[in-house]
Design a protein around this motif. Structure first.
Motif, PDB file in Angstrom:
ATOM      1  N   SER A 101       0.855  -1.184   0.000  1.00  0.00           N
ATOM      2  CA  SER A 101       0.000   0.000   0.000  1.00  0.00           C
ATOM      3  C   SER A 101       0.892   1.236   0.000  1.00  0.00           C
ATOM      4  O   SER A 101       1.966   1.238   0.611  1.00  0.00           O
ATOM      5  CB  SER A 101      -0.927   0.009   1.213  1.00  0.00           C
ATOM      6  N   ILE A 102       0.443   2.269  -0.715  1.00  0.00           N
ATOM      7  CA  ILE A 102       1.263   3.476  -0.844  1.00  0.00           C
ATOM      8  C   ILE A 102       0.435   4.728  -0.586  1.00  0.00           C
ATOM      9  O   ILE A 102      -0.779   4.727  -0.757  1.00  0.00           O
ATOM     10  CB  ILE A 102       1.917   3.581  -2.243  1.00  0.00           C
TER      11      ILE A 102
ATOM     12  N   LYS B  67      -0.226   7.667  -2.323  1.00  0.00           N
ATOM     13  CA  LYS B  67      -0.040   8.090  -3.717  1.00  0.00           C
ATOM     14  C   LYS B  67      -0.029   9.615  -3.835  1.00  0.00           C
ATOM     15  O   LYS B  67      -0.906  10.300  -3.311  1.00  0.00           O
ATOM     16  CB  LYS B  67      -1.145   7.494  -4.577  1.00  0.00           C
TER      17      LYS B  67
ATOM     18  N   GLN C  57       2.803   6.439  -9.989  1.00  0.00           N
ATOM     19  CA  GLN C  57       3.611   6.100  -8.811  1.00  0.00           C
ATOM     20  C   GLN C  57       3.519   4.612  -8.465  1.00  0.00           C
ATOM     21  O   GLN C  57       4.489   4.025  -7.994  1.00  0.00           O
ATOM     22  CB  GLN C  57       3.167   6.950  -7.617  1.00  0.00           C
ATOM     23  N   ALA C  58       2.362   4.013  -8.676  1.00  0.00           N
ATOM     24  CA  ALA C  58       2.203   2.588  -8.377  1.00  0.00           C
ATOM     25  C   ALA C  58       3.169   1.745  -9.209  1.00  0.00           C
ATOM     26  O   ALA C  58       3.786   0.802  -8.706  1.00  0.00           O
ATOM     27  CB  ALA C  58       0.763   2.152  -8.634  1.00  0.00           C
ATOM     28  N   LYS C  59       3.305   2.093 -10.491  1.00  0.00           N
ATOM     29  CA  LYS C  59       4.234   1.344 -11.347  1.00  0.00           C
ATOM     30  C   LYS C  59       5.680   1.571 -10.914  1.00  0.00           C
ATOM     31  O   LYS C  59       6.523   0.672 -10.984  1.00  0.00           O
ATOM     32  CB  LYS C  59       4.044   1.735 -12.815  1.00  0.00           C
TER      33      LYS C  59
ATOM     34  N   ILE D 176      -0.350  -3.218  -6.066  1.00  0.00           N
ATOM     35  CA  ILE D 176      -0.202  -1.949  -5.367  1.00  0.00           C
ATOM     36  C   ILE D 176      -1.581  -1.378  -5.087  1.00  0.00           C
ATOM     37  O   ILE D 176      -2.405  -1.245  -6.005  1.00  0.00           O
ATOM     38  CB  ILE D 176       0.630  -0.941  -6.179  1.00  0.00           C
TER      39      ILE D 176
ATOM     40  N   ASP E  77      -3.968   1.614  -2.489  1.00  0.00           N
ATOM     41  CA  ASP E  77      -3.876   2.871  -1.753  1.00  0.00           C
ATOM     42  C   ASP E  77      -3.702   2.623  -0.256  1.00  0.00           C
ATOM     43  O   ASP E  77      -3.958   1.523   0.248  1.00  0.00           O
ATOM     44  CB  ASP E  77      -5.140   3.712  -1.983  1.00  0.00           C
TER      45      ASP E  77
ATOM     46  N   ASP F 243      -4.432  -1.198 -16.249  1.00  0.00           N
ATOM     47  CA  ASP F 243      -3.715  -1.256 -14.980  1.00  0.00           C
ATOM     48  C   ASP F 243      -2.948  -2.550 -14.726  1.00  0.00           C
ATOM     49  O   ASP F 243      -2.395  -2.740 -13.641  1.00  0.00           O
ATOM     50  CB  ASP F 243      -4.689  -1.008 -13.831  1.00  0.00           C
TER      51      ASP F 243
ATOM     52  N   ASP G 167      -1.959  -2.375 -10.753  1.00  0.00           N
ATOM     53  CA  ASP G 167      -2.119  -1.076 -10.115  1.00  0.00           C
ATOM     54  C   ASP G 167      -3.571  -0.944  -9.669  1.00  0.00           C
ATOM     55  O   ASP G 167      -4.454  -0.621 -10.461  1.00  0.00           O
ATOM     56  CB  ASP G 167      -1.739   0.035 -11.094  1.00  0.00           C
TER      57      ASP G 167
ATOM     58  N   THR H 122      -4.675   1.168  -7.386  1.00  0.00           N
ATOM     59  CA  THR H 122      -4.874   2.459  -6.725  1.00  0.00           C
ATOM     60  C   THR H 122      -5.960   3.244  -7.467  1.00  0.00           C
ATOM     61  O   THR H 122      -6.250   2.978  -8.638  1.00  0.00           O
ATOM     62  CB  THR H 122      -3.580   3.286  -6.720  1.00  0.00           C
TER      63      THR H 122
ATOM     64  N   LYS I 224      -7.381   5.930  -9.692  1.00  0.00           N
ATOM     65  CA  LYS I 224      -6.748   6.671 -10.785  1.00  0.00           C
ATOM     66  C   LYS I 224      -7.159   8.141 -10.759  1.00  0.00           C
ATOM     67  O   LYS I 224      -8.228   8.505 -10.258  1.00  0.00           O
ATOM     68  CB  LYS I 224      -7.113   6.043 -12.136  1.00  0.00           C
TER      69      LYS I 224
END
Length: 480
Positions: free
Chosen positions: A359-360, A362, A367-369, A389, A391, A415, A443, A445, A447
């Protein structure tokens, strides 16, 4: 005081109600493994088999098969602090001036206390000079289709031929004679790398197989520590106190003094034998393949050693809990390299190398990639097949929450990233070629318009705060 040896671990587990003793006679040929699998799948205790057919040594299994037992073994309830110690060491500033050096003394002394120190003798040197024979060890056959008996929790010690940095790795070993084993170290592992360097110089690599040691040392052997970090030092960092070592008798290596059994010898890359099949942690038999032979030149042991072992197979078994500690303890290191990472998980049902979820927080498009690529470029994570990845509001340890994010925030065409012809785990039963296959990144997350998402972001459903507070206050009155 940290737990000093396998005997200390047995005492600690028994005191905590986490160990059972089996006093009736059991057979190392399939029976012990069948018992251990049933206990592991039912989340049962550690088992000490006291009467093993044909052997005087007791067998200890499932010693690390729960989060509680890992907490007991490593004497911590917060596994992330292990990785944080390494991060803190890397960020330690070099002191300037006398006053600065005095202020840094406490931190420097803590680091120095983690270094190993060689001693003249130790418990593992109680019996030396015996003619080494694997017949003395209660090595298990774990699955009916296995090619024979395998040592499954031997810590293989080698030293980098150029730098001298010591490594410990856990590689299964098939018994092929009284003094020979087949060393299943895959080409991505450091033991195999050390052997290759020695081969290029026209020589063989000395190695020692350690069976039973301080729990921190066992964990260190499994842990994929950063390249160049001495595993003996890492064991000291884990246990907050340096391990004691003794010199081997027939080879130029030192080994943990508190070991139960040590097999000394060498691996000759010119001597290869077919190893396997073996029922592995993927849940499949690994097919036969040639690996180098480890020849035993000497053996040291305690007078009354305990044979430490583990059983692998379709998840979730004991190795899942060791993997859980690796996941937690390496989170600070991942954050150091990828600061946007909030949390990280490697689900045990994916045999850890199969899938990773991060989890990031963002902050920018793509950014996920970026994080995916960063994880695939980090140590043993390069072998991870799938990276997801999500959120920061998604719980990476709740697979239902992860699936919800995948199905509501990811579009398949946009994604999903596929990378062909990439390194894969040798044990991956799905890769078209051994050690080479594809990777998938998802991905999941939310968008943004910058990423081509032209729709209005839908609002998530949430409870009315006032109503929720009222229900909380009246909850007991509902009688639910």
């Amino acid at each position: 005081m940290p737990i000093e040896d396998t005997g200390g671990l047995i005492e600690a587990l028994e005191e905590a109600g986490e160990l059972r003793r089996v006093t009736g006679q059991v057979d190392p040929d399939l029976e012990i493994a069948e018992i251990l699998r049933r206990v592991m799948y039912s989340k049962g205790p550690a088992i000490l088999f006291e009467d093993v057919k044909g052997h005087s040594m007791p067998v200890l299994g499932n010693a690390f098969g729960s989060e509680k037992r890992m907490q007991i073994a490593l004497e911590t309830e917060d596994f992330t602090e292990i990785g944080q110690r390494i991060v803190d060491m890397t960020r330690m500033e070099v002191p300037h001036g006398m006053l600065g050096k005095l202020r840094k003394l406490p931190e420097l002394s803590k680091m120095g206390g983690a270094f190993p120190h060689v001693e003249k003798g130790g418990p593992v040197t109680e019996v030396t000079g015996e003619i080494p024979s694997l017949d003395a060890l209660p090595v298990l056959k774990t699955w009916p289709g296995d090619a024979g008996r395998f040592i499954t929790l031997g810590l293989v010690a080698t030293r980098h031929p150029d730098t001298g940095v010591r490594n410990l790795g856990v590689y299964r070993m098939q018994v092929v004679g009284k003094n020979q084993l087949i060393m299943h170290w895959q080409k991505h592992k450091r033991g195999a790398h050390h052997s290759e360097i020695a081969r290029e110089s026209g020589g063989r690599i000395e190695a020692a197989v350690i069976i039973g040691a301080e729990p921190a040392t066992v964990f260190s052997a499994v842990a994929p520590v950063p390249e160049g970090l001495d595993k003996y030092l890492y064991a000291g960092i884990v246990r907050k106190e340096g391990i004691r070592t003794v010199q081997c008798r027939t080879i130029d290596l030192d080994v943990p003094a508190n070991s139960e059994i040590v097999l000394e010898g060498y691996v000759d890359p010119a001597e290869m034998l077919e190893e396997g099949p073996f029922g592995d942690h993927t849940g499949y038999y690994t097919p036969p393949e040639e690996y180098p032979v480890f020849t035993i030149t000497g053996m040291m042991r305690r007078k009354k050693p305990v044979y430490l072992t583990t059983i692998v197979g379709k998840p979730v078994l004991e190795d899942a809990y060791i993997g859980r500690v690796i996941e937690r303890s390496f989170l600070p290191l991942i954050r150091m390299l990828q600061p946007e990472v909030v949390d990280f998980a490697m689900p045990p049902s994916g045999w850890f190398q199969g899938m990773a979820i991060a989890s990031i927080k963002k902050q920018y498009p793509g950014q996920a990639k970026k994080v995916m690529m960063g994880l695939w470029g980090t140590g043993q994570l390069s072998l991870t097949k799938m990276v997801i990845i999500v959120d920061h509001d998604v719980n990476v340890h709740d697979i239902h929450d992860v699936i919800w994010a995948m199905t509501t925030r990811a579009d398949a065409a946009r994604d999903i990233t596929i990378i062909r012809d990439a390194p894969t785990d040798t044990l991956d039963p799905a890769s078209p070629i051994v050690n080479l296959g594809s990777k998938m990144g998802i991905d999941a997350t939310q968008k943004t318009p910058e990423e081509g998402y032209s729709r209005v972001i839908q609002e998530q459903v949430q409870s009315d705060p006032d109503t929720a507070q009222m229900v909380d206050s009246r909850w007991e009155s509902y009688g639910i």
